[in-house]
Write a protein that holds these residues in place. Structure first.
Motif, PDB file in Angstrom:
ATOM      1  N   ASN A 142       0.804  -1.240   0.000  1.00  0.00           N
ATOM      2  CA  ASN A 142       0.000   0.000   0.000  1.00  0.00           C
ATOM      3  C   ASN A 142       0.831   1.282   0.000  1.00  0.00           C
ATOM      4  N   GLU A 143       1.961   1.274  -0.700  1.00  0.00           N
ATOM      5  CA  GLU A 143       2.746   2.514  -0.807  1.00  0.00           C
ATOM      6  C   GLU A 143       1.900   3.618  -1.422  1.00  0.00           C
ATOM      7  N   GLU A 144       1.003   3.216  -2.352  1.00  0.00           N
ATOM      8  CA  GLU A 144       0.189   4.231  -3.039  1.00  0.00           C
ATOM      9  C   GLU A 144      -0.863   4.845  -2.119  1.00  0.00           C
ATOM     10  N   LYS A 145      -1.089   4.223  -0.930  1.00  0.00           N
ATOM     11  CA  LYS A 145      -2.055   4.790   0.023  1.00  0.00           C
ATOM     12  C   LYS A 145      -1.344   5.450   1.206  1.00  0.00           C
ATOM     13  N   PRO A 191       0.195   8.662   2.683  1.00  0.00           N
ATOM     14  CA  PRO A 191       0.229  10.116   2.461  1.00  0.00           C
ATOM     15  C   PRO A 191       1.649  10.674   2.442  1.00  0.00           C
ATOM     16  N   GLY A 192       2.508  10.145   3.308  1.00  0.00           N
ATOM     17  CA  GLY A 192       3.883  10.649   3.372  1.00  0.00           C
ATOM     18  C   GLY A 192       4.630  10.433   2.071  1.00  0.00           C
ATOM     19  N   ILE A 193       4.451   9.250   1.471  1.00  0.00           N
ATOM     20  CA  ILE A 193       5.144   8.950   0.216  1.00  0.00           C
ATOM     21  C   ILE A 193       4.523   9.762  -0.920  1.00  0.00           C
ATOM     22  N   LYS A 194       3.192   9.952  -0.850  1.00  0.00           N
ATOM     23  CA  LYS A 194       2.498  10.698  -1.912  1.00  0.00           C
ATOM     24  C   LYS A 194       3.047  12.111  -2.067  1.00  0.00           C
ATOM     25  N   ILE A 195       3.427  12.749  -0.937  1.00  0.00           N
ATOM     26  CA  ILE A 195       3.931  14.122  -1.081  1.00  0.00           C
ATOM     27  C   ILE A 195       5.447  14.152  -1.198  1.00  0.00           C
ATOM     28  N   GLU A 238      -0.387   2.100   4.596  1.00  0.00           N
ATOM     29  CA  GLU A 238      -1.560   2.972   4.446  1.00  0.00           C
ATOM     30  C   GLU A 238      -1.678   3.937   5.628  1.00  0.00           C
ATOM     31  N   GLY A 239      -1.813   5.247   5.313  1.00  0.00           N
ATOM     32  CA  GLY A 239      -2.083   6.232   6.357  1.00  0.00           C
ATOM     33  C   GLY A 239      -0.862   6.829   7.042  1.00  0.00           C
ATOM     34  N   PHE A 240       0.331   6.330   6.763  1.00  0.00           N
ATOM     35  CA  PHE A 240       1.512   6.870   7.457  1.00  0.00           C
ATOM     36  C   PHE A 240       1.973   8.187   6.839  1.00  0.00           C
ATOM     37  N   LYS A 241       2.318   9.135   7.722  1.00  0.00           N
ATOM     38  CA  LYS A 241       2.752  10.451   7.263  1.00  0.00           C
ATOM     39  C   LYS A 241       4.262  10.584   7.415  1.00  0.00           C
ATOM     40  N   ILE A 242       4.800  11.651   6.849  1.00  0.00           N
ATOM     41  CA  ILE A 242       6.237  11.902   6.970  1.00  0.00           C
ATOM     42  C   ILE A 242       6.598  12.045   8.448  1.00  0.00           C
ATOM     43  N   GLY A 243       7.714  11.416   8.818  1.00  0.00           N
ATOM     44  CA  GLY A 243       8.160  11.499  10.205  1.00  0.00           C
ATOM     45  C   GLY A 243       7.642  10.359  11.063  1.00  0.00           C
ATOM     46  N   GLU A 244       6.700   9.581  10.525  1.00  0.00           N
ATOM     47  CA  GLU A 244       6.161   8.475  11.322  1.00  0.00           C
ATOM     48  C   GLU A 244       6.943   7.194  11.039  1.00  0.00           C
ATOM     49  N   GLY A 245       6.939   6.331  12.046  1.00  0.00           N
ATOM     50  CA  GLY A 245       7.635   5.064  11.892  1.00  0.00           C
ATOM     51  C   GLY A 245       6.645   3.905  11.903  1.00  0.00           C
ATOM     52  N   HIS A 266       6.198   0.363  13.239  1.00  0.00           N
ATOM     53  CA  HIS A 266       6.812  -0.457  14.278  1.00  0.00           C
ATOM     54  C   HIS A 266       6.288  -1.883  14.206  1.00  0.00           C
ATOM     55  N   ILE A 267       6.943  -2.767  14.938  1.00  0.00           N
ATOM     56  CA  ILE A 267       6.520  -4.168  14.921  1.00  0.00           C
ATOM     57  C   ILE A 267       5.068  -4.301  15.416  1.00  0.00           C
ATOM     58  N   SER A 268       4.629  -3.382  16.298  1.00  0.00           N
ATOM     59  CA  SER A 268       3.253  -3.472  16.813  1.00  0.00           C
ATOM     60  C   SER A 268       2.214  -3.180  15.732  1.00  0.00           C
ATOM     61  N   HIS A 269       2.639  -2.568  14.623  1.00  0.00           N
ATOM     62  CA  HIS A 269       1.703  -2.277  13.532  1.00  0.00           C
ATOM     63  C   HIS A 269       1.475  -3.499  12.645  1.00  0.00           C
TER      64      HIS A 269
END
Length: 204
Positions: free
Chosen positions: A114-117, A119-123, A152-159, A161-164
């Protein structure tokens, strides 16, 4: 989910030693050892072609095999193999005897979806992969072929993690003392359009 199990026909090794190993390889066979399960290690030889094919096809270290030694079928998981550094030639394989309740430690590749979903990668953010594979403890008979990290849903600056990550039943990370990072969405070197500076947290 995991690669299909396969069977290899083996012969017991009568003579063990440097000279006999060379002779074996000339005859298209490689030495191997099966150990574990509180039994004596068993020295065997395997067809070079079959083993090399399995190693090159991927999933070798995470797929249970059946080794037929003179009619006795033994379930094993490859533990390690040695390659000749010069010729990329398989020299030796160690196998671990496994049964349904054997726990093993394996490195499992991470697939990002889901790279296309994202937001961080999109911008214009960059997927910075911290771990291409993760070590897990799991039952020998249900080793995941890979784990999926959903962007999906991750923004720039977010990581991420294994919990995800949704792990199959019985599969637990070797690292348990922290929620370690698999990847981060990083700011590209040139900065991004209308986006404030963000600090990314990296992990050793």
């Amino acid at each position: 989910m995991s690669h299909a199990s396969y069977e290899l026909k083996a012969e017991k090794r009568e003579r063990v030693g440097k000279g006999s190993s060379r002779e074996l390889r000339r005859n298209g066979r490689i030495p191997a050892v099966i150990y574990g399960d509180k039994k004596d290690p068993l020295s065997i030889t395997l067809p070079y072609k079959d083993v090399t094919l399995k190693i090159h096809n991927g999933g070798f270290m995470t797929t249970i095999a059946t080794i037929d030694v003179d009619g006795e079928k033994i379930s094993v998981l490859p533990k390690s193999y040695q390659l000749d550094p010069v010729r990329d030639f398989t020299m030796h394989v160690d196998f671990l005897r496994v049964s349904a309740n054997t726990q093993v430690t394996v490195a499992v590749p991470v697939h990002f979806i889901n790279e296309e979903k994202c937001p961080g990668i999109k911008i214009g953010g960059v997927l910075n992969i911290v771990r291409h594979e993760v070590e897990f403890h799991c039952p020998a008979n249900s080793i995941p072929e890979f784990i999926e990290a959903d962007l999906e849903g991750f923004k720039i600056g977010e990581g991420i993690h294994i919990s995800h990550i949704k792990l199959p039943k019985g599969v637990t990370p070797v690292i348990t003392d922290r929620d370690f990072t698999i990847a981060t969405i990083a700011t590209p070197a040139g900065g991004v359009k209308e986006e404030e500076e963000v600090t990314t947290e990296t992990e050793e």
